[in-house]
Design a protein around this motif. Structure first.
Motif, mmCIF file in Angstrom:
data_model
loop_
_atom_site.group_PDB
_atom_site.id
_atom_site.type_symbol
_atom_site.label_atom_id
_atom_site.label_comp_id
_atom_site.label_asym_id
_atom_site.label_seq_id
_atom_site.Cartn_x
_atom_site.Cartn_y
_atom_site.Cartn_z
ATOM 1 N N ASP A 185 0.815 -1.222 0.000
ATOM 2 C CA ASP A 185 0.000 0.000 0.000
ATOM 3 C C ASP A 185 0.847 1.270 0.000
ATOM 4 O OD1 ASP A 185 -2.541 -1.320 0.083
ATOM 5 O OD2 ASP A 185 -2.103 -1.855 2.173
ATOM 6 N N LYS A 186 1.988 1.228 0.707
ATOM 7 C CA LYS A 186 2.820 2.440 0.825
ATOM 8 C C LYS A 186 4.283 2.076 0.671
ATOM 9 C CE LYS A 186 -0.084 5.795 2.081
ATOM 10 N NZ LYS A 186 -0.793 5.876 3.358
ATOM 11 N N GLU A 187 5.009 2.935 -0.019
ATOM 12 C CA GLU A 187 6.462 2.763 -0.119
ATOM 13 C C GLU A 187 7.153 4.059 0.323
ATOM 14 O OE1 GLU A 187 7.184 -0.438 -3.695
ATOM 15 O OE2 GLU A 187 6.993 1.654 -4.275
ATOM 16 N N GLY A 242 -3.662 -1.306 9.022
ATOM 17 C CA GLY A 242 -4.100 -2.294 8.033
ATOM 18 C C GLY A 242 -3.321 -2.225 6.731
ATOM 19 N N GLU A 243 -2.588 -1.116 6.536
ATOM 20 C CA GLU A 243 -1.826 -0.980 5.290
ATOM 21 C C GLU A 243 -0.511 -1.765 5.344
ATOM 22 O OE1 GLU A 243 -3.018 3.151 3.115
ATOM 23 O OE2 GLU A 243 -1.551 3.332 4.725
ATOM 24 N N THR A 244 -0.111 -2.241 4.186
ATOM 25 C CA THR A 244 1.207 -2.874 4.085
ATOM 26 C C THR A 244 2.213 -1.825 3.621
ATOM 27 O OG1 THR A 244 0.577 -3.605 1.869
ATOM 28 C CG2 THR A 244 0.402 -5.218 3.654
ATOM 29 N N ILE A 245 3.384 -1.893 4.214
ATOM 30 C CA ILE A 245 4.404 -0.855 4.008
ATOM 31 C C ILE A 245 5.718 -1.476 3.583
ATOM 32 C CG2 ILE A 245 5.803 0.863 5.267
ATOM 33 C CD1 ILE A 245 3.190 1.243 6.980
ATOM 34 N N ARG A 246 6.336 -0.818 2.613
ATOM 35 C CA ARG A 246 7.701 -1.211 2.230
ATOM 36 C C ARG A 246 8.592 0.015 2.385
ATOM 37 N NH1 ARG A 246 7.114 -3.000 -3.005
ATOM 38 N NH2 ARG A 246 6.966 -5.159 -2.310
ATOM 39 N N MET A 247 9.698 -0.173 3.093
ATOM 40 C CA MET A 247 10.687 0.895 3.194
ATOM 41 C C MET A 247 11.942 0.474 2.447
ATOM 42 S SD MET A 247 10.424 2.233 7.109
ATOM 43 C CE MET A 247 8.880 2.899 7.741
ATOM 44 N N PHE A 248 12.357 1.346 1.538
ATOM 45 C CA PHE A 248 13.642 1.166 0.886
ATOM 46 C C PHE A 248 14.650 1.903 1.762
ATOM 47 C CE2 PHE A 248 10.492 1.088 -2.583
ATOM 48 C CZ PHE A 248 10.779 -0.142 -3.147
ATOM 49 N N VAL A 249 15.480 1.159 2.466
ATOM 50 C CA VAL A 249 16.372 1.769 3.446
ATOM 51 C C VAL A 249 17.820 1.629 2.985
ATOM 52 C CG1 VAL A 249 16.954 1.913 5.891
ATOM 53 C CG2 VAL A 249 14.738 0.994 5.214
ATOM 54 N N GLU A 296 9.603 -4.890 4.899
ATOM 55 C CA GLU A 296 8.157 -4.889 4.667
ATOM 56 C C GLU A 296 7.436 -5.320 5.930
ATOM 57 O OE1 GLU A 296 8.586 -6.263 -0.029
ATOM 58 O OE2 GLU A 296 7.360 -7.459 1.339
ATOM 59 N N PHE A 297 6.356 -4.635 6.210
ATOM 60 C CA PHE A 297 5.524 -5.039 7.352
ATOM 61 C C PHE A 297 4.128 -4.477 7.177
ATOM 62 C CE2 PHE A 297 7.826 -1.164 8.383
ATOM 63 C CZ PHE A 297 6.877 -0.325 8.925
ATOM 64 N N LYS A 298 3.197 -5.082 7.929
ATOM 65 C CA LYS A 298 1.831 -4.565 7.936
ATOM 66 C C LYS A 298 1.681 -3.702 9.180
ATOM 67 C CE LYS A 298 -2.961 -6.030 7.872
ATOM 68 N NZ LYS A 298 -3.861 -7.112 8.266
ATOM 69 N N ALA A 299 1.138 -2.498 8.998
ATOM 70 C CA ALA A 299 0.875 -1.629 10.149
ATOM 71 C C ALA A 299 -0.445 -2.095 10.769
ATOM 72 C CB ALA A 299 0.790 -0.178 9.697
ATOM 73 N N ASP A 300 -0.358 -3.010 11.731
ATOM 74 C CA ASP A 300 -1.568 -3.629 12.277
ATOM 75 C C ASP A 300 -2.364 -2.693 13.167
ATOM 76 O OD1 ASP A 300 -1.418 -6.593 11.474
ATOM 77 O OD2 ASP A 300 0.613 -6.190 12.219
ATOM 78 N N VAL A 301 -1.646 -1.896 13.956
ATOM 79 C CA VAL A 301 -2.341 -1.046 14.941
ATOM 80 C C VAL A 301 -1.862 0.402 14.824
ATOM 81 C CG1 VAL A 301 -2.794 -2.902 16.600
ATOM 82 C CG2 VAL A 301 -0.619 -1.670 16.695
#
Ligand SMILES: [Cu+2]
Length: 353
Positions: A185-187, A242-249, A296-301
Motif C-alpha cells: 500500500d505504501k512505499e 491495516g496498510e502494508t508498508i515497504r521501506m527502501f532503506v 516490509e511489514f503490515k501496520a496492524d495497529v
C-alpha cells in the motif's frame, strides 16, 4: 583541450574500424533503439517513484543534476551539502531488470568542484564513475544495462571520496526484478548518513566539514534523510492501520553501519542487503555503509512507530530518529495500551537483596 580531442579521435578511429568490418559504428545501439524510450521519474526522499508495470525492458533516460547547497541539518544548524538532485539522500531512481539506462549527469554551474557517480547497480569500471567525471557547468553521459535486480546505493566517487559522501552525495537506485515486487500500500525512501562538523552537536550556524572527525569516525550527527527531524512532526511518514508498508532503506555512511529498527513493529520480511532473498520476522537489520535493505511489514495497529539506528546513543544524541505515524482503529486484541498503574505492597525484591 587535449582531453576533449582524444575521445573524438577515439570515436573516429572506432568508426573507421567498424566501417572496415562493415559493422555499424555503435553496434550496441540498434538493439536499444528498438526498445521503448522512457524518461525516468525521479523523486526526493521520502517519496518513491511508482512501481514499474511494464513486462518488457526499455531504454530509460535518467537526468540527474548535482547541486551544492546550504541546507538545515538540525535546528539552527546548517551545512553545505553536496547533492544528487538537490536532496540528501539524492533522487530515488527506479528501473527494471534488463533495462538499458542512458545516464546523463550534470554538475550545476554554481558548483565549486567536479563530481561523478558510482552506481552499485552498474556492471562496469567504477560503476560509471570513470565515465562521469563532471566539471561544474558540464554534462556527461554513459549507458549501462541493468543485469542484476536489487536495491543499490549510488554515490559520488570523486577524490577525496569520503568527503564527497560525507557531504551527502549518495542515494538509492532500485532495479525491480522482471516480475516486479509484491504489491504494497505504501512505499517510503529512507537513508541514513553520518555527518562531521567542526562545531559540537547543536552548535548553531553554518558548520564546516571536519576532516579530522571524519577520519576518526566520530560523527557529530547521525540522521535519516539528511537532517535531524526530516521524518518527525509534520514530516513524519504517514500510514493507516491495516496498510502494508515497504521501506527502501539505505546507508550512505560514509563510516557507520546501521542497526535499523522500528520501535513497536516487526519486519514481516527483510530483503537483507538489498538482494533477492528475504528473511522473515526480523526485529533489527544490519545495513552496511554503502548498502541497503528492503523492509516490509503490515501496520496492524495505530500509533507512532519510531525509526532508529539501534546503536541507540546515535538516536537520542546525534539525530537518527524518524516517525511512522499510523492512524486508524485501535485493536486491543493485538495491543491494549496501558491497563494498570498502581502502588503494590512492599516485600523482598525479586532475586533477593
Ligand atoms: Cu562529489
Amino acid at each position: 583541450m587535449r582531453t576533449q580531442l582524444r575521445p573524438l579521435f577515439a570515436c573516429a578511429l572506432a568508426g573507421a574500424i567498424a566501417s572496415a568490418l562493415a559493422l555499424p559504428a555503435f553496434a550496441a545501439q540498434p538493439a536499444a533503439a528498438k526498445m521503448e524510450t522512457i524518461q525516468a521519474v525521479l523523486t526526493a526522499p521520502p517519496m518513491v517513484p511508482p512501481p514499474i508495470t511494464r513486462k518488457t525492458p526499455a531504454k530509460v533516460v535518467v537526468d540527474l543534476e548535482m547541486v551544492e547547497k546550504e541546507m538545515r541539518i538540525s535546528d539552527g544548524v546548517t551545512y553545505n551539502f553536496w547533492t544528487f538532485g538537490g536532496s540528501v539522500p539524492g533522487s530515488f531512481i527506479r528501473i527494471r531488470e534488463g533495462d538499458t539506462v542512458e545516464f546523463h549527469l550534470k554538475n550545476h554551474h554554481s558548483s565549486h568542484v567536479p563530481h561523478n557517480i558510482d552506481l552499485h547497480a552498474v556492471t562496469g569500471t567504477g560503476g560509471g564513475a570513470e565515465a562521469t567525471n563532471t566539471l561544474p557547468g558540464r554534462e556527461t553521459q554513459f549507458t549501462f544495462k541493468a543485469l542484476n535486480p536489487g536495491l543499490y546505493v549510488y554515490h559520488c566517487a570523486m577524490a577525496p571520496v569520503g568527503m564527497h559522501i560525507a557531504n551527502g552525495m549518495y542515494g538509492l537506485i532500485l532495479v525491480e526484478p522482471k516480475d516486479g515486487l509484491p504489491k504494497v500500500d505504501k512505499e517510503f525512501y529512507v537513508m541514513q548518513g553520518d555527518f562531521y562538523t567542526e562545531g559540537a552537536y547543536g552548535e548553531p550556524g553554518l558548520q564546516p566539514f571536519s576532516l579530522e572527525k571524519a577520519i576518526d569516525e566520530h560523527p557529530t550527527y547521525v540522521v535519516f534523510n539528511g537532517a535531524e527531524g526530516s521524518l518527525t512532526g509534520d514530516n513524519a511518514l504517514a500510514a493507516k492501520a491495516g496498510e502494508t508498508i515497504r521501506m527502501f532503506v539505505g546507508n550512505g555512511g560514509p563510516n557507520l553501519v546501521s542497526s535499523f529498527h522500528v520501535i513497536g513493529e516487526i519486519f514481516d520480511k527483510v530483503y537483507f542487503e538489498g538482494g533477492t532473498k528475504y528473511q522473515e520476522n526480523v526485529q533489527t537489520t544490519l545495513i552496511p555503509a554503502g548498502g541497503s535493505a528492503m523492509v516490509e511489514f503490515k501496520a496492524d495497529v495505530p500509533g507512532n512507530f519510531i525509526l532508529v539506528d539501534h546503536s541507540i546513543f546515535r538516536t537520542f544524541h546525534k539525530g537518527s530518529l524518524g516517525i511512522l505515524k499510523v492512524d486508524g482503529e485501535k485493536n486491543p486484541e493485538i495491543y491494549t495500551g496501558q491497563q494498570l498503574d498502581r502502588e503494590y505492597p512492599e516485600g523482598e525484591p525479586q532475586g533477593g537483596r
